[in-house]
Design a protein around this motif. Structure first.
Motif, PDB file in Angstrom:
ATOM      1  N   ILE A 134       0.890  -1.172   0.000  1.00 19.68           N
ATOM      2  CA  ILE A 134       0.000   0.000   0.000  1.00 19.68           C
ATOM      3  C   ILE A 134       0.921   1.213   0.000  1.00 19.68           C
ATOM      4  O   ILE A 134       1.818   1.313   0.851  1.00 19.68           O
ATOM      5  CB  ILE A 134      -0.897   0.043   1.256  1.00 19.68           C
ATOM      6  N   ALA A 166      -8.748   8.261   3.130  1.00 19.29           N
ATOM      7  CA  ALA A 166      -8.972   6.873   3.571  1.00 19.29           C
ATOM      8  C   ALA A 166      -9.245   6.766   5.065  1.00 19.29           C
ATOM      9  O   ALA A 166      -9.013   7.701   5.833  1.00 19.29           O
ATOM     10  CB  ALA A 166      -7.749   6.027   3.217  1.00 19.29           C
ATOM     11  N   THR A 329     -12.364   5.637  10.574  1.00 21.07           N
ATOM     12  CA  THR A 329     -13.309   5.862   9.480  1.00 21.07           C
ATOM     13  C   THR A 329     -12.649   6.595   8.329  1.00 21.07           C
ATOM     14  O   THR A 329     -11.706   7.362   8.544  1.00 21.07           O
ATOM     15  CB  THR A 329     -14.533   6.681   9.955  1.00 21.07           C
TER      16      THR A 329
HETATM   17  C1  LIG Z   1     -12.310   0.808  10.508  1.00 20.96           C
HETATM   18  C2  LIG Z   1     -11.159   0.736   9.563  1.00 20.96           C
HETATM   19  C3  LIG Z   1     -10.075  -0.074   9.881  1.00 20.96           C
HETATM   20  C4  LIG Z   1      -8.992  -0.187   8.995  1.00 20.96           C
HETATM   21  N1  LIG Z   1      -7.957  -1.018   9.318  1.00 20.96           N
HETATM   22  C5  LIG Z   1      -6.912  -1.172   8.457  1.00 20.96           C
HETATM   23  C6  LIG Z   1      -5.849  -2.074   8.767  1.00 20.96           C
HETATM   24  O1  LIG Z   1      -5.847  -2.746   9.789  1.00 20.96           O
HETATM   25  N2  LIG Z   1      -4.821  -2.135   7.892  1.00 20.96           N
HETATM   26  C7  LIG Z   1      -4.792  -1.396   6.729  1.00 20.96           C
HETATM   27  O2  LIG Z   1      -3.835  -1.500   5.956  1.00 20.96           O
HETATM   28  N3  LIG Z   1      -5.811  -0.577   6.401  1.00 20.96           N
HETATM   29  C8  LIG Z   1      -6.862  -0.436   7.236  1.00 20.96           C
HETATM   30  N4  LIG Z   1      -7.909   0.389   6.895  1.00 20.96           N
HETATM   31  C9  LIG Z   1      -7.925   1.032   5.557  1.00 20.96           C
HETATM   32  C10 LIG Z   1      -8.812   0.258   4.568  1.00 20.96           C
HETATM   33  O3  LIG Z   1      -8.274  -1.000   4.293  1.00 20.96           O
HETATM   34  C11 LIG Z   1      -9.042   1.014   3.238  1.00 20.96           C
HETATM   35  O4  LIG Z   1      -7.877   1.089   2.470  1.00 20.96           O
HETATM   36  C12 LIG Z   1      -9.539   2.411   3.428  1.00 20.96           C
HETATM   37  O5  LIG Z   1     -10.518   2.408   4.412  1.00 20.96           O
HETATM   38  C13 LIG Z   1     -10.100   2.981   2.137  1.00 20.96           C
HETATM   39  O6  LIG Z   1     -10.721   4.208   2.346  1.00 20.96           O
HETATM   40  P1  LIG Z   1     -12.314   4.326   2.574  1.00 20.96           P
HETATM   41  O7  LIG Z   1     -12.571   3.856   3.933  1.00 20.96           O
HETATM   42  O8  LIG Z   1     -12.566   5.784   2.404  1.00 20.96           O
HETATM   43  O9  LIG Z   1     -12.997   3.486   1.539  1.00 20.96           O
HETATM   44  C14 LIG Z   1      -8.992   0.540   7.779  1.00 20.96           C
HETATM   45  C15 LIG Z   1     -10.084   1.360   7.477  1.00 20.96           C
HETATM   46  C16 LIG Z   1     -11.154   1.464   8.336  1.00 20.96           C
HETATM   47  C17 LIG Z   1     -12.328   2.342   7.976  1.00 20.96           C
END
Ligand SMILES: Cc1cc2nc3c(=O)[nH]c(=O)nc-3n(C[C@H](O)[C@H](O)[C@H](O)COP(=O)(O)O)c2cc1C
Length: 357
Positions: A134, A166, A329
């Motif tokens: 990523i 994100a 979020t």
């Molecule tokens: C509640 C939550 C927990 C997340 N946990 C992780 C994680 O543990 N590892 C990670 O690489 N990305 C994590 N993310 C990022 C998501 O995988 C994703 O790339 C991101 O949420 C995309 O943006 P969006 O929420 O606007 O769609 C998390 C996102 C949210 C909302």
């Protein structure tokens, strides 16, 4: 517009949507399998995945490895023909052991952020597991391709580009985010597409670039596909689904929050994060939280001076103890107003992409 499947080597993902891994426990086998069944890639979060195991408090490493294997098995049983991925953060302890357990369980793909997964190709060597870093800039994409090429004669099977909107941890400085000075996801995606060209030519393969962060509607998806992305990764939008693995109170917190409730916070991971303002956030922005036990989750966290224990805060949240929990979020987290099924969500998104010109 016409939707083309996302092709990652021999893996075909009919609907080019990757459900982003969400830790702790927000995306486990139930959500991941539901997304995979609808033709997307479902992603299990490996972060402290053993939190429900009996020995998690005393032996979190073993608990995490055992739970990881169980969740992958369950997801594959629920969606035998679907594509299941795993999200693992480089910043976590026992990264290597978790990758090995996932590969042994036949995981289709590993997506790794919160640091640069420089050794990942070595860890999956000889398996069919596809791997993706990523990144949040063209510069980071270039570095990843260069290091993997030079050290492992390997290039990413796909790259997830996460922009400033994100959810979870963000690869930007807090100041950039607060002042709105960070690059847009559109610009970063364009940069990364340029960066990978040289490696696509060298290895004679396509490196699919996946856009993530703030993608909410089919129109958003269409915009990024038109820009040259091969797919999108969406996290927040999947939280208010029936199959999302979090407690109902967690989902309700999203339904009840407003735009003003979403703010940038500090995390022990050393990166800023975006979260829903609640009693917990108010408390830790005023004073340091007391850490009564350390789960040893992060390589760099010191329990004596961390502002709060991120494992405890995320586990509280996913189990429905919202007042004492951290709710990550994306910037669109306030837009959801009801809980729907993954099937309904994907059908709606696909319909909107088809209608996008
Ligand atoms: C509640 C939550 C927990 C997340 N946990 C992780 C994680 O543990 N590892 C990670 O690489 N990305 C994590 N993310 C990022 C998501 O995988 C994703 O790339 C991101 O949420 C995309 O943006 P969006 O929420 O606007 O769609 C998390 C996102 C949210 C909302």
């Amino acid at each position: 517009m016409k939707i083309s499947p996302l092709q990652i080597g021999n893996l075909e993902i009919k609907v080019p949507i990757i459900q982003g891994g969400m830790g702790i426990g927000v995306s486990l086998s139930r959500l991941a399998a539901a997304v995979a069944e609808e033709g997307g890639m479902g992603v299990i979060s490996g972060a402290q995945i053993g939190f429900r195991e009996q020995d998690f408090q005393t032996n979190s490493k073993e608990a995490n490895i055992r739970a990881l294997k169980k969740e992958i098995k369950k997801a594959k049983e629920l969606s035998p023909n679907g594509v299941i991925g795993l999200n693992l953060m480089v910043a976590m302890n026992n990264y290597e052991e978790m990758v090995a357990a996932a590969v042994e369980s036949g995981i289709d793909a590993i997506i790794s952020g919160a640091g640069l997964p420089t050794i990942l190709p070595k860890l999956v060597k000889g398996s069919n597991t596809k791997i993706a870093p990523i990144v949040s800039s063209g510069k980071a994409a270039k570095l990843m391709c260069k290091v993997w090429d030079e050290k492992h004669s390997y290039i990413p099977d796909f790259i997830v580009v996460e922009g400033p909107k994100a959810g979870g941890h963000l690869g930007f400085h807090s100041e950039e985010l607060l002042e709105g000075k960070e690059s847009s996801l559109e610009d970063i995606v364009k940069d990364v597409i340029e960066v990978v060209k040289q490696y696509e030519e060298k290895y004679k393969v396509k490196i699919p670039v996946i856009a993530a962060g703030g993608i909410y509607t089919g129109k958003d998806i269409g915009k990024f596909l038109k820009l040259g992305a091969s797919g999108v990764q969406m996290g927040t939008r999947f939280i208010c689904t029936e199959e999302c693995d979090a407690d109902i109170k967690y989902k309700e917190a999203f339904i009840n929050c407003s735009k003003e409730d979403i703010q940038i916070i500090k995390s022990p991971v050393g990166l800023p994060g975006r979260a829903i303002k609640n009693q917990f956030i108010e408390r830790i922005t005023k004073e340091k939280d007391k850490v009564d036990r350390c789960f040893g989750c992060l390589r760099k966290c010191n329990p004596n001076n961390t502002i709060y224990c991120i494992s405890k805060a995320l586990i509280n949240a996913v189990e429905g103890n919202i007042e004492n929990g951290l709710l990550f979020t994306g910037s669109n987290g306030y837009k959801m107003n009801k809980i729907i099924t993954v099937k309904e969500l994907i059908e709606q998104l696909v319909g909107e992409v088809i209608n996008y010109e």
